[in-house]
Design a protein around this motif. Structure first.
Motif, PDB file in Angstrom:
ATOM      1  N   LYS A 119      -3.994   4.814   0.597  1.00 53.76           N
ATOM      2  CA  LYS A 119      -4.702   5.254   1.797  1.00 53.76           C
ATOM      3  C   LYS A 119      -5.286   6.652   1.636  1.00 53.76           C
ATOM      4  O   LYS A 119      -6.230   7.017   2.332  1.00 53.76           O
ATOM      5  CB  LYS A 119      -3.763   5.212   3.005  1.00 53.76           C
ATOM      6  N   TYR A 176       0.844  -1.202   0.000  1.00 54.76           N
ATOM      7  CA  TYR A 176       0.000   0.000   0.000  1.00 54.76           C
ATOM      8  C   TYR A 176       0.873   1.243   0.000  1.00 54.76           C
ATOM      9  O   TYR A 176       2.042   1.208   0.419  1.00 54.76           O
ATOM     10  CB  TYR A 176      -0.955   0.012   1.198  1.00 54.76           C
ATOM     11  N   TYR A 218      -7.823   3.501  -4.204  1.00 55.93           N
ATOM     12  CA  TYR A 218      -8.205   3.996  -2.879  1.00 55.93           C
ATOM     13  C   TYR A 218      -9.314   3.129  -2.286  1.00 55.93           C
ATOM     14  O   TYR A 218      -9.242   2.717  -1.116  1.00 55.93           O
ATOM     15  CB  TYR A 218      -8.668   5.449  -2.982  1.00 55.93           C
ATOM     16  N   ASN A 219     -10.320   2.841  -3.072  1.00 56.22           N
ATOM     17  CA  ASN A 219     -11.446   2.041  -2.583  1.00 56.22           C
ATOM     18  C   ASN A 219     -11.019   0.628  -2.195  1.00 56.22           C
ATOM     19  O   ASN A 219     -11.651  -0.008  -1.338  1.00 56.22           O
ATOM     20  CB  ASN A 219     -12.554   1.983  -3.637  1.00 56.22           C
ATOM     21  N   ARG A 220      -9.953   0.135  -2.824  1.00 55.36           N
ATOM     22  CA  ARG A 220      -9.442  -1.199  -2.495  1.00 55.36           C
ATOM     23  C   ARG A 220      -8.414  -1.170  -1.360  1.00 55.36           C
ATOM     24  O   ARG A 220      -7.902  -2.215  -0.968  1.00 55.36           O
ATOM     25  CB  ARG A 220      -8.835  -1.849  -3.745  1.00 55.36           C
ATOM     26  N   GLY A 221      -8.118   0.025  -0.860  1.00 55.24           N
ATOM     27  CA  GLY A 221      -7.194   0.143   0.262  1.00 55.24           C
ATOM     28  C   GLY A 221      -5.730   0.128  -0.115  1.00 55.24           C
ATOM     29  O   GLY A 221      -4.857   0.157   0.764  1.00 55.24           O
TER      30      GLY A 221
END
Length: 268
Positions: A143, A110, A137-140
């Motif tokens: 961040k 990430y 972003y939606n999948r992490g």
């Protein structure tokens, strides 16, 4: 260390380290990689935990190697990188491939903050690139997401059409080019400002004024500039190839400028 809370609640250290010449021969932007992580090692030892990198710098692996070999866990670090859009947008497949390369070079699953490095003359493509960042972003995987070198018109485009709020705009803000209007616009829209190369642009006249201010506090002209920026809630990413000067850039939380000091600096 002081932290700035981004619009999504993520906290970013207000002082970080630039990296665009780290690990390169002759400390030159266009230099070949030397194969060591000396500057990153010093920065970590000095207390830096926020590192600003980019695909364009061609040395993300220097950052990745340096952080990996430290004894500190990944979550102790705040890593920024950027999509290399100085020559425009190469399409969705290109963007995905470049992002995956960044993750590999940085040796992480990430990235704390990922930016579009520069706007270009195609609003539809900018929105497509932003939607790709939103997906990560939606999948992490990212961040937080933001932009660099964006002016008001480009920010308006994303604020009006994006699904995820722009968290950061990394811009030029230096002696002689404080960029007050854009910083005010960022603040009005809950966008944090990061100043790239915050110690550039200091001529001899400005240096004399800054040294006069600094003498009151036992601080260098560089420390005064950085203090001025963070008192405006501007995140700074100074860079040095000297271990002692790296440390000095973090020693800016034990004094406060007066209103008169700030007026003198603002006028430079």
């Amino acid at each position: 260390m002081k932290y700035i809370k981004l619009t999504n609640g993520v906290e970013i250290p207000i002082v970080g380290s630039g990296t665009n010449t780290y690990g390169k021969e002759g400390n030159q932007y266009s230099g070949a990689l030397r194969g060591d992580t000396q500057e990153i090692d010093w920065a970590i030892e000095n207390g830096y935990r926020h590192f600003d990198s980019a695909q364009l710098y061609l040395n993300e692996e220097v950052v990745g190697n340096g952080l990996k070999k430290s004894s500190l866990p990944r979550e102790d670090f705040f890593i920024t990188s950027k999509l290399k859009t100085f020559e425009g947008f190469g399409g969705a497949d290109w963007a995905h491939a470049e992002i995956e390369k960044s993750l590999e070079k940085l040796q992480t699953d990430y990235i704390d903050l990922f930016l579009i490095h520069k706007p270009w003359d195609n609003h539809a493509e900018i929105l497509e690139a932003w939607s790709i960042l939103e997906d990560y972003y939606n999948r992490g995987v990212f961040k937080s997401i933001g932009v660099s070198n964006f002016e008001k018109e480009h920010l308006d485009l994303l604020l009006e059409n994006g699904n995820i709020k722009v968290a950061v705009n990394q811009i030029k803000s230096q002696v002689g080019t404080w960029n007050e209007e854009l910083i005010a616009y960022n603040k009005k829209n809950d966008i944090a400002t990061v100043a790239w190369s915050p110690l550039r642009g200091i001529d001899e006249n400005a240096k004399q004024v800054l040294e006069e201010v600094g003498n009151q506090y036992g601080k260098t002209y560089a420390q005064v500039v950085l203090r001025y920026q963070i008192e405006r809630d501007v995140i700074v990413i100074p860079k040095s190839h000297n271990k002692d000067r790296q440390a000095q850039c973090l020693t800016i939380f034990d004094f406060e400028l007066t209103e008169s000091d700030r007026d003198r600096i603002a006028a430079l």
